[in-house]
Design a protein around this motif. Structure first.
Motif, PDB file in Angstrom:
ATOM      1  N   HIS A  22      21.410  -1.689 -19.169  1.00 24.28           N
ATOM      2  CA  HIS A  22      20.208  -2.744 -18.726  1.00 24.28           C
ATOM      3  C   HIS A  22      19.993  -2.389 -17.181  1.00 24.28           C
ATOM      4  CE1 HIS A  22      19.535  -5.140 -22.103  1.00 24.28           C
ATOM      5  NE2 HIS A  22      20.968  -4.815 -22.491  1.00 24.28           N
ATOM      6  N   PHE A  23      18.770  -2.095 -16.802  1.00 22.21           N
ATOM      7  CA  PHE A  23      18.181  -1.989 -15.625  1.00 22.21           C
ATOM      8  C   PHE A  23      16.954  -3.228 -15.321  1.00 22.21           C
ATOM      9  CE2 PHE A  23      20.258   2.055 -15.969  1.00 22.21           C
ATOM     10  CZ  PHE A  23      20.906   2.277 -14.631  1.00 22.21           C
ATOM     11  N   ASP A  24      17.186  -4.062 -16.143  1.00 25.05           N
ATOM     12  CA  ASP A  24      15.926  -5.112 -16.209  1.00 25.05           C
ATOM     13  C   ASP A  24      16.432  -6.526 -15.699  1.00 25.05           C
ATOM     14  OD1 ASP A  24      17.968  -5.509 -18.399  1.00 25.05           O
ATOM     15  OD2 ASP A  24      16.292  -5.477 -19.911  1.00 25.05           O
ATOM     16  N   GLY A  25      17.638  -6.228 -15.128  1.00 19.70           N
ATOM     17  CA  GLY A  25      17.999  -7.570 -14.294  1.00 19.70           C
ATOM     18  C   GLY A  25      16.909  -8.219 -13.284  1.00 19.70           C
ATOM     19  N   PRO A  26      16.136  -7.562 -12.595  1.00 19.85           N
ATOM     20  CA  PRO A  26      15.234  -8.294 -11.916  1.00 19.85           C
ATOM     21  C   PRO A  26      14.482  -9.176 -12.625  1.00 19.85           C
ATOM     22  CG  PRO A  26      15.353  -6.064 -11.073  1.00 19.85           C
ATOM     23  CD  PRO A  26      16.166  -6.066 -12.379  1.00 19.85           C
ATOM     24  N   VAL A 162       7.779 -16.753   2.427  1.00 21.37           N
ATOM     25  CA  VAL A 162       8.382 -15.672   2.805  1.00 21.37           C
ATOM     26  C   VAL A 162       9.283 -15.366   1.715  1.00 21.37           C
ATOM     27  CG1 VAL A 162      10.137 -15.948   4.618  1.00 21.37           C
ATOM     28  CG2 VAL A 162       9.049 -13.787   4.291  1.00 21.37           C
ATOM     29  N   THR A 163       9.447 -14.086   1.374  1.00 27.05           N
ATOM     30  CA  THR A 163      10.585 -13.823   0.325  1.00 27.05           C
ATOM     31  C   THR A 163      11.577 -13.312   0.920  1.00 27.05           C
ATOM     32  OG1 THR A 163      11.005 -12.146  -1.460  1.00 27.05           O
ATOM     33  CG2 THR A 163       9.759 -11.229   0.164  1.00 27.05           C
ATOM     34  N   GLY A 164      12.726 -13.499   0.275  1.00 23.42           N
ATOM     35  CA  GLY A 164      14.324 -13.406   0.728  1.00 23.42           C
ATOM     36  C   GLY A 164      14.456 -11.723   0.554  1.00 23.42           C
ATOM     37  N   ALA A 165      13.907 -11.340  -0.639  1.00 18.30           N
ATOM     38  CA  ALA A 165      13.912  -9.934  -1.088  1.00 18.30           C
ATOM     39  C   ALA A 165      12.738  -9.849  -1.997  1.00 18.30           C
ATOM     40  CB  ALA A 165      15.283  -9.572  -1.788  1.00 18.30           C
ATOM     41  N   SER A 166      11.999  -8.714  -1.809  1.00 18.76           N
ATOM     42  CA  SER A 166      10.794  -8.414  -2.862  1.00 18.76           C
ATOM     43  C   SER A 166      11.485  -7.956  -4.068  1.00 18.76           C
ATOM     44  CB  SER A 166      10.236  -7.104  -2.429  1.00 18.76           C
ATOM     45  OG  SER A 166       9.259  -6.904  -3.148  1.00 18.76           O
ATOM     46  N   ASN A 167      10.884  -8.700  -5.020  1.00 16.15           N
ATOM     47  CA  ASN A 167      11.342  -8.484  -6.454  1.00 16.15           C
ATOM     48  C   ASN A 167      10.750  -7.031  -6.970  1.00 16.15           C
ATOM     49  OD1 ASN A 167       8.418  -9.411  -6.757  1.00 16.15           O
ATOM     50  ND2 ASN A 167       8.903  -9.398  -8.861  1.00 16.15           N
ATOM     51  N   TYR A 215      19.039 -17.867 -13.845  1.00 15.16           N
ATOM     52  CA  TYR A 215      18.840 -16.844 -14.883  1.00 15.16           C
ATOM     53  C   TYR A 215      18.968 -15.583 -14.171  1.00 15.16           C
ATOM     54  CZ  TYR A 215      13.728 -16.246 -14.435  1.00 15.16           C
ATOM     55  OH  TYR A 215      12.311 -16.179 -14.141  1.00 15.16           O
ATOM     56  N   LYS A 216      18.599 -15.351 -13.053  1.00 11.44           N
ATOM     57  CA  LYS A 216      18.741 -13.958 -12.477  1.00 11.44           C
ATOM     58  C   LYS A 216      20.173 -13.750 -12.197  1.00 11.44           C
ATOM     59  CE  LYS A 216      14.231 -13.968 -11.843  1.00 11.44           C
ATOM     60  NZ  LYS A 216      13.121 -12.777 -12.496  1.00 11.44           N
ATOM     61  N   PHE A 217      20.944 -14.545 -12.115  1.00  9.18           N
ATOM     62  CA  PHE A 217      22.368 -14.358 -11.853  1.00  9.18           C
ATOM     63  C   PHE A 217      23.342 -15.037 -12.921  1.00  9.18           C
ATOM     64  CE2 PHE A 217      20.778 -17.864  -9.063  1.00  9.18           C
ATOM     65  CZ  PHE A 217      21.762 -19.062  -9.306  1.00  9.18           C
ATOM     66  N   ALA A 319      12.963   0.303   2.802  1.00  3.22           N
ATOM     67  CA  ALA A 319      13.296  -0.400   3.787  1.00  3.22           C
ATOM     68  C   ALA A 319      14.969  -0.093   4.133  1.00  3.22           C
ATOM     69  CB  ALA A 319      13.367  -1.788   3.476  1.00  3.22           C
ATOM     70  N   ALA A 320      15.246  -0.570   5.272  1.00  3.41           N
ATOM     71  CA  ALA A 320      16.597  -0.287   5.727  1.00  3.41           C
ATOM     72  C   ALA A 320      17.816  -1.134   5.149  1.00  3.41           C
ATOM     73  CB  ALA A 320      16.791  -0.336   7.214  1.00  3.41           C
ATOM     74  N   ASN A 321      17.210  -2.265   4.816  1.00  5.58           N
ATOM     75  CA  ASN A 321      18.007  -3.553   4.449  1.00  5.58           C
ATOM     76  C   ASN A 321      17.260  -3.959   2.936  1.00  5.58           C
ATOM     77  OD1 ASN A 321      19.896  -5.424   4.141  1.00  5.58           O
ATOM     78  ND2 ASN A 321      19.020  -6.854   5.522  1.00  5.58           N
ATOM     79  N   ARG A 322      17.891  -3.780   1.907  1.00  5.97           N
ATOM     80  CA  ARG A 322      17.261  -4.023   0.559  1.00  5.97           C
ATOM     81  C   ARG A 322      18.100  -4.228  -0.488  1.00  5.97           C
ATOM     82  NH1 ARG A 322      15.944   1.974  -1.442  1.00  5.97           N
ATOM     83  NH2 ARG A 322      16.951   3.084   0.019  1.00  5.97           N
ATOM     84  N   THR A 323      17.682  -4.817  -1.780  1.00  2.00           N
ATOM     85  CA  THR A 323      18.491  -4.812  -2.845  1.00  2.00           C
ATOM     86  C   THR A 323      18.708  -3.765  -3.558  1.00  2.00           C
ATOM     87  OG1 THR A 323      16.836  -5.745  -4.462  1.00  2.00           O
ATOM     88  CG2 THR A 323      18.076  -7.421  -2.750  1.00  2.00           C
ATOM     89  N   PRO A 324      19.520  -3.704  -4.476  1.00  2.85           N
ATOM     90  CA  PRO A 324      19.783  -2.449  -5.292  1.00  2.85           C
ATOM     91  C   PRO A 324      18.675  -2.305  -6.499  1.00  2.85           C
ATOM     92  CG  PRO A 324      21.133  -4.068  -6.462  1.00  2.85           C
ATOM     93  CD  PRO A 324      20.492  -4.692  -5.068  1.00  2.85           C
ATOM     94  N   THR A 325      17.359  -2.215  -5.965  1.00  4.55           N
ATOM     95  CA  THR A 325      16.094  -2.207  -6.898  1.00  4.55           C
ATOM     96  C   THR A 325      15.324  -1.044  -6.381  1.00  4.55           C
ATOM     97  OG1 THR A 325      16.060  -4.646  -6.638  1.00  4.55           O
ATOM     98  CG2 THR A 325      14.157  -3.512  -7.432  1.00  4.55           C
ATOM     99  N   LEU A 326      15.009  -0.156  -7.467  1.00  4.23           N
ATOM    100  CA  LEU A 326      14.334   0.704  -7.260  1.00  4.23           C
ATOM    101  C   LEU A 326      13.106   0.790  -7.931  1.00  4.23           C
ATOM    102  CD1 LEU A 326      17.104   3.787  -7.474  1.00  4.23           C
ATOM    103  CD2 LEU A 326      15.822   2.662  -5.306  1.00  4.23           C
ATOM    104  N   LEU A 327      11.784   1.366  -7.460  1.00  3.60           N
ATOM    105  CA  LEU A 327      10.510   1.562  -7.946  1.00  3.60           C
ATOM    106  C   LEU A 327      10.158   2.991  -8.049  1.00  3.60           C
ATOM    107  CD1 LEU A 327       8.327  -0.564  -9.172  1.00  3.60           C
ATOM    108  CD2 LEU A 327       7.282  -0.348  -7.066  1.00  3.60           C
ATOM    109  N   PHE A 328       9.720   3.435  -9.196  1.00  7.44           N
ATOM    110  CA  PHE A 328       9.264   4.840  -8.944  1.00  7.44           C
ATOM    111  C   PHE A 328       8.072   5.122 -10.128  1.00  7.44           C
ATOM    112  CE2 PHE A 328      12.720   4.622 -12.145  1.00  7.44           C
ATOM    113  CZ  PHE A 328      12.188   5.383 -13.193  1.00  7.44           C
ATOM    114  N   ASN A 329       7.479   6.168 -10.036  1.00  3.95           N
ATOM    115  CA  ASN A 329       6.586   6.810 -10.946  1.00  3.95           C
ATOM    116  C   ASN A 329       6.783   8.244 -10.996  1.00  3.95           C
ATOM    117  OD1 ASN A 329       4.881   4.690 -12.193  1.00  3.95           O
ATOM    118  ND2 ASN A 329       3.799   4.652  -9.948  1.00  3.95           N
ATOM    119  N   LEU A 330       6.393   8.951 -12.280  1.00  2.41           N
ATOM    120  CA  LEU A 330       6.592  10.157 -12.570  1.00  2.41           C
ATOM    121  C   LEU A 330       5.425  10.817 -12.628  1.00  2.41           C
ATOM    122  CD1 LEU A 330       8.833  12.493 -13.069  1.00  2.41           C
ATOM    123  CD2 LEU A 330       8.783  11.654 -15.521  1.00  2.41           C
TER     124      LEU A 330
END
Length: 401
Positions: A22-26, A162-167, A215-217, A319-330
């Motif tokens: 599960h990488f769908d936690g966000p 403002v967001t505390g962390a970008s989803n 429900y996010k935690f 960003a230097a300071n971020r949550t464990p969230t990765l966004l990518f394309n192939l």
């Protein structure tokens, strides 16, 4: 547990028995057995409207009071300032309309291009309704770092959202510094902590308003807002005539979902038990979430470096300071195709823009967005290995669109 032990943590989540990584936690975490038990136990117990006359009334009251205390411990605030609602989006709409009652033409509200739309559109619409001006704070598409707030503030600024962390990108702006800047200008700050609260210790007392979603935690589906009781006393929401006018009840419409509040308390207690130490629940929460942050960041660094080595991968957000969230394309594969391929491999990492309309637009992602992989406390090394292997398989000679 005296330290964070992911094997022991994973055993508490029945959903993991299905075998998916599960990488769908966000979008919403899986649920531990203790939370499900608390919800079920409440649903099968005698309940009534809150009061002190019968056991059912007292039970309902204890559940509400307990949930407020639990969320106050998690956020480092006070139980008298905890407001519950159906969702963060609903709470933000409610508070935007209430706060806008004091705005007038020429007043200014600042929103950012980094935020989930739930912390953008309610403010835009509330400002437009009273003739106030919306001002935008941008971010660097290369680094995903938010621009400096100071040049945008004026003596007409009434609120900064403002967001505390970008989803979408995981970026964690320095919201405490921004709060200081906003307060110097005489403005309030409203922080969307939905994506942040699951990953790090939070002390929300610096913010005028801080919202998050249990429900996010590991908790049930509802939203929570915290603010000082003194500030809440100054606000007059629209409400029914017979409903309570005391704080925080005046902001909660209708009967509260007692079973979900019981589940929220259980989720906070579960977080406090993730290896942390301390004499109080607040101390155990801070200690446990420090362990969670270290665990997740180590896995994120490994996942990020291995994904970056795959030919054709584009990773967004540095960003230097971020949550464990990765966004990518192939390259050569649409995000939807990648997500479908991952799902067939037993890896849940969805694709889209995830209601982060503004950042997706700035990054040029379009409606298709990108693939998002979010780590959670129950993520382990084998999950990371499966995700990397499944993405890499799409680059082989037999892969197709």
């Amino acid at each position: 547990m005296s330290a964070f032990e992911v094997v022991a943590v994973r055993k508490q989540f029945p959903a993991l028995d299905e075998g998916a990584a599960h990488f769908d936690g966000p979008g919403g975490s899986q649920t531990p057995q203790a939370v499900a038990d608390a919800v079920a136990r409440t649903m099968t117990s005698a309940l009534a409207n809150r009061g002190q006359l019968t056991a059912a009334e007292r039970r309902a009251d204890e559940i509400v009071v307990g949930a407020r205390e639990a969320m106050a411990d998690l956020l480092g605030t006070t139980a008298q300032g905890i407001v519950f609602g159906r969702s963060m989006t609903q709470l933000t709409y409610d508070f935007s309309r209430t706060l806008a009652k004091s705005w007038s033409e020429g007043d200014e509200v600042i929103v950012t291009r980094l935020d989930h739309d739930a912390n953008v559109r309610p403010w835009v619409q509330a400002a437009e309704a009273v003739g106030a001006t919306i001002k935008w704070l941008g971010f660097d598409p290369e680094t995903s770092e938010l621009d400096d707030l100071a040049p945008v503030l004026t003596d007409r600024t009434r609120l900064v959202a403002v967001t505390g962390a970008s989803n979408l990108l995981g970026t964690r702006p320095d919201t405490q510094r921004m709060a200081g800047q906003a307060h110097e200008a005489g403005a309030l700050i409203y922080v969307d902590g939905v994506h942040l609260t699951a990953h790090v210790p939070v002390d929300a007392a610096y913010a005028d308003f801080y919202v998050c979603s249990p429900y996010k935690f590991f908790g049930p589906h509802l939203g929570t807002l915290t603010a000082s009781p003194e500030l809440l006393e100054t606000l007059k929401p629209d409400k029914l005539m017979p409903s309570s006018n005391v704080v925080p009840e005046r902001f909660e419409f209708g009967t509260l979902p007692y079973e979900l509040l019981a589940g929220t308390t259980a989720a906070v207690d579960f977080l406090a038990g993730l290896g942390g130490t301390g004499a109080t629940r607040r101390e155990r929460l801070v200690s446990s979430l420090e362990l969670v942050e270290e665990h997740e960041d180590n896995l994120r660094d490994d996942l990020e470096s291995r994904l970056a080595a795959i030919p054709g991968i584009t990773l967004y957000g540095h960003a230097a300071n971020r949550t464990p969230t990765l966004l990518f394309n192939l390259e050569g594969h649409s995000p939807a195709v990648v997500a479908e391929h991952l799902a067939k491999a037993g890896v849940n990492a969805p694709a889209g823009s995830f209601y982060a309309y503004e950042p997706a637009r700035v990054l040029g992602l379009g409606p298709a967005g990108a693939v998002r992989a979010g780590l959670a406390p129950y993520t382990d090394q084998s999950d990371v290995d499966r995700l990397v292997a499944a993405v890499a398989a799409l680059t082989g000679p037999r892969s197709t669109n």
